[in-house]
Design an enzyme around this catalytic site. Structure first.
Site, short mmCIF file in Angstrom:
data_model
loop_
_atom_site.label_atom_id
_atom_site.label_comp_id
_atom_site.label_asym_id
_atom_site.label_seq_id
_atom_site.Cartn_x
_atom_site.Cartn_y
_atom_site.Cartn_z
CG ASP A 225 10.03 32.62 9.62
OD1 ASP A 225 9.09 32.24 8.92
OD2 ASP A 225 10.90 33.43 9.21
CD GLU A 288 8.90 28.44 7.05
OE1 GLU A 288 8.38 28.77 5.98
OE2 GLU A 288 9.86 29.06 7.54
C1 GLC Z 1 8.82 31.99 6.23
C2 GLC Z 1 7.49 32.68 6.31
C3 GLC Z 1 7.37 33.62 5.15
C4 GLC Z 1 8.48 34.63 5.23
C5 GLC Z 1 9.84 33.95 5.31
C6 GLC Z 1 10.90 34.91 5.73
O1 GLC Z 1 8.94 31.19 5.12
O2 GLC Z 1 6.47 31.74 6.36
O3 GLC Z 1 6.12 34.24 5.10
O4 GLC Z 1 8.46 35.45 4.09
O5 GLC Z 1 9.84 32.93 6.27
O6 GLC Z 1 10.76 35.22 7.08
#
Ligand code: GLC
Length: 563
Positions: A225, A288
């Protein structure tokens, strides 16, 4: 700790003989948003037992792996992306035993399991943050986070001008026990998600230990994440008033995509590799990372870094043939430059579902385009991510009442665009019943009344349904050696149409709102809409779907051809 599961018989295509280059390079990975997938105990929130019971659906669908969103102990200020204990399962979702059972059952069904890891921030209820708050005014326990004195005569202004992704300042001021205001702490997301200080050795050590914990339990990898956010620019410089919105679009921000994050990913890669497993058993990491362009993204998948990074440039590309072709070319070139495979993704739990994003002229158009986009995605070289419910053609739920919404971005308006609850509505499994088979009780977000008709039960075995389209596409993808990882070339095509060629295979996409006639590219394998063949040949018969004559590609459609 394991309880035997009576697994319904599942017919799956035999796995494609591995390329020997790594299972992730062409894997189709299904994202389970745990709270909205399947609820085993009727409390209205999905859970791990629910996921386990529904794994046969995923094996039957033909995916290779499952990515589970966070199920760790959390106050749920951000749907579990605010973790208070990284080594324990939140009672809302089950127990550690359930996690263990889930992983084992998935493996028995031939599915790999990827779990989410949230390293940029903890929950404000994490013991480290509780200790930091208690360590007044500037104790060592605060060094694991980013605490700073405020600016202004009384420290009443935040330490810099950074804004939270969810809206408002990225800083919250602490208070002493007597109510006197104290220092501020950084949170790029909600105030309940304080950012960790990755310069602190204990933070690095702790996450290695957490990764080991889940690797030892048997998971096949991690979705990392905010993999672009852990390191902040030295000195945390101001961005400048009014600049932030523009810069966020290009991501040239002092808190995202700093070069220092790559050291962390390199150390994690070493850890993942130390678990061995060879190309088909490797433990993998997927970033991500919302970064400016394909070149910046490719840095995350260099040979000594993570295995995959989400291709959000594909996801954000509008329904436009030239734009899609450009994104595809840029993505392939960038990943090829570092020897990695590309990933493709159309939807996830943070964005408006693509059946709605593409619905400029209404839901029917949106669904037609979504089906076509799925066939395009699954024909491209590399790995693909499928978000739960897209195989049912689910649209975004746009009319949720304000009082049921839980996205923290909604509470802090003017932050991240589009409130994310509309893509998180629990998915329908059956035509009728409480929560359409999601569980024996209700569902934490109300489901539209029409969703029984979109359920797995309503679509299974129905020719032409979106579910059967996905099943057929995934089965073909396993069977055809030219799909997945490997070469791709563009074929000449009229404006608004894409035609791509893989060994023994052609994919055509018509992005126009009107039909387009083409010479039949080959033998039709699969199509998102019925193809019409013509014009009639000299003998009066229609041209066949076997490579002769012309084919009329319907508006907003995609087809696969054997050549
Ligand atoms: C990422 C997740 C999202 C979350 C953010 C903070 O973007 O996909 O859902 O709110 O991180 O952890």
């Amino acid at each position: 700790m394991t309880q035997e599961l009576t697994t319904p018989a599942v017919q799956t295509e035999p796995a494609r003989p591995g390329s020997g280059r790594g299972w992730w390079r062409d894997a189709v990975i299904y994202q389970v948003y745990v709270r909205s997938f399947a609820d085993s105990d009727g409390d209205g929130v999905g859970d791990l037992r629910g996921v386990r019971e529904r794994l046969p659906h995923l094996a039957g669908l033909g995916v290779d792996a499952v990515w589970l969103t966070p199920f760790y102990v959390s106050p749920q200020a951000d749907g579990g992306y605010d973790v208070a204990d990284y080594r324990a399962v939140d009672p809302l979702f089950g127990t550690l035993g359930d996690a263990d059972d889930l992983v084992r059952t998935a493996h028995e069904l031939g599915l790999k399991v990827i779990v989410d890891i949230v390293p940029n921030h903890t929950s404000d209820r994490h013991p480290w943050f509780r200790a930091a708050l208690a360590d007044r005014p500037r104790g060592a326990a605060r060094e694991r986070y980013h605490f700073r004195p405020g600016r202004g005569a009384d420290g009443e202004l935040p330490p810099n001008d950074w804004e939270s992704v969810f809206g408002g300042p990225a800083w919250t001021r602490t208070a002493e026990p007597d109510g006197t205001p104290g220092d501020w702490y950084l949170h790029l997301f909600a105030p309940e998600q304080p950012d960790l200080n990755w310069d602190h050795p204990e933070v690095r050590e702790e996450f290695v230990s957490i990764l080991r914990f889940w690797l030892d339990l048997g998971v096949d990898g991690f979705r990392v994440d905010v993999a672009h956010g852990m390191v902040k620019a030295p000195g945390m410089p101001d961005i400048g008033r009014g600049e932030q919105a523009r810069l966020i679009a290009g991501q040239a921000l002092p808190f995202f995509d700093q070069d220092g994050v790559h050291d962390i990913h390199r150390s994690w890669r070493r850890l993942l590799d130390s678990y061995g497993g060879g190309p088909d058993g490797a433990r993998v990491g997927v970033a991500e990372a919302w970064v400016a362009d394909a070149e910046r993204l490719a840095l995350y998948v260099r040979p000594d870094e993570l295995h995959q990074a989400f291709n959000f440039h594909f996801l954000t590309c509008p329904w436009d043939a030239a734009g899609m072709r450009r994104v595809i070319d840029e993505s392939l070139a960038a990943t090829a430059s570092v020897g990695a495979a590309t990933t493709w993704v159309l939807s996830n739990h943070d964005v408006v579902r693509h059946a709605t994003r593409y619905a400029a002229a209404g839901p029917e158009q949106g669904l037609a385009r979504a089906r076509a986009a799925a066939l395009l995605m699954l024909a491209l070289p590399g790995s693909a991510y499928v978000y739960q419910g897209e195989e049912l053609g689910l649209p975004e739920v746009l009319d949720l009442p304000d009082e049921v919404r839980q996205d923290p971005a909604f509470q802090r308006a003017a932050g991240q665009e589009g409130y994310r609850d509309g893509c998180r509505v629990p998915i329908p499994w059956s035509r009728t019943g409480a929560s359409y088979g999601f569980g024996p009780g209700g569902s934490w977000l109300p489901q539209p009344e029409t969703w029984g008709g979109l359920s797995v039960e309503a679509q299974a075995g129905v020719p032409g349904s979106t579910l059967e389209l996905y099943r057929a596409a995934l089965a073909l993808r396993r069977r055809l050696p030219g799909l997945g990882d490997g070469p791709m070339a563009w074929l000449p095509a009229p404006e608004g149409v894409l035609a791509l060629s893989r060994p023994g295979f052609v994919c055509t996409l018509n992005t126009l709102g009107t039909p387009v006639d083409l010479p039949v590219p080959g033998r039709e394998l699969l199509a998102s809409e019925p193809m019409a063949y013509g014009p009639p040949r000299g003998d009066g018969a229609g041209a066949a779907a076997d490579g002769a004559g012309t084919v009329r590609l319907p508006a907003d459609s995609c087809a696969w051809w054997a050549v």
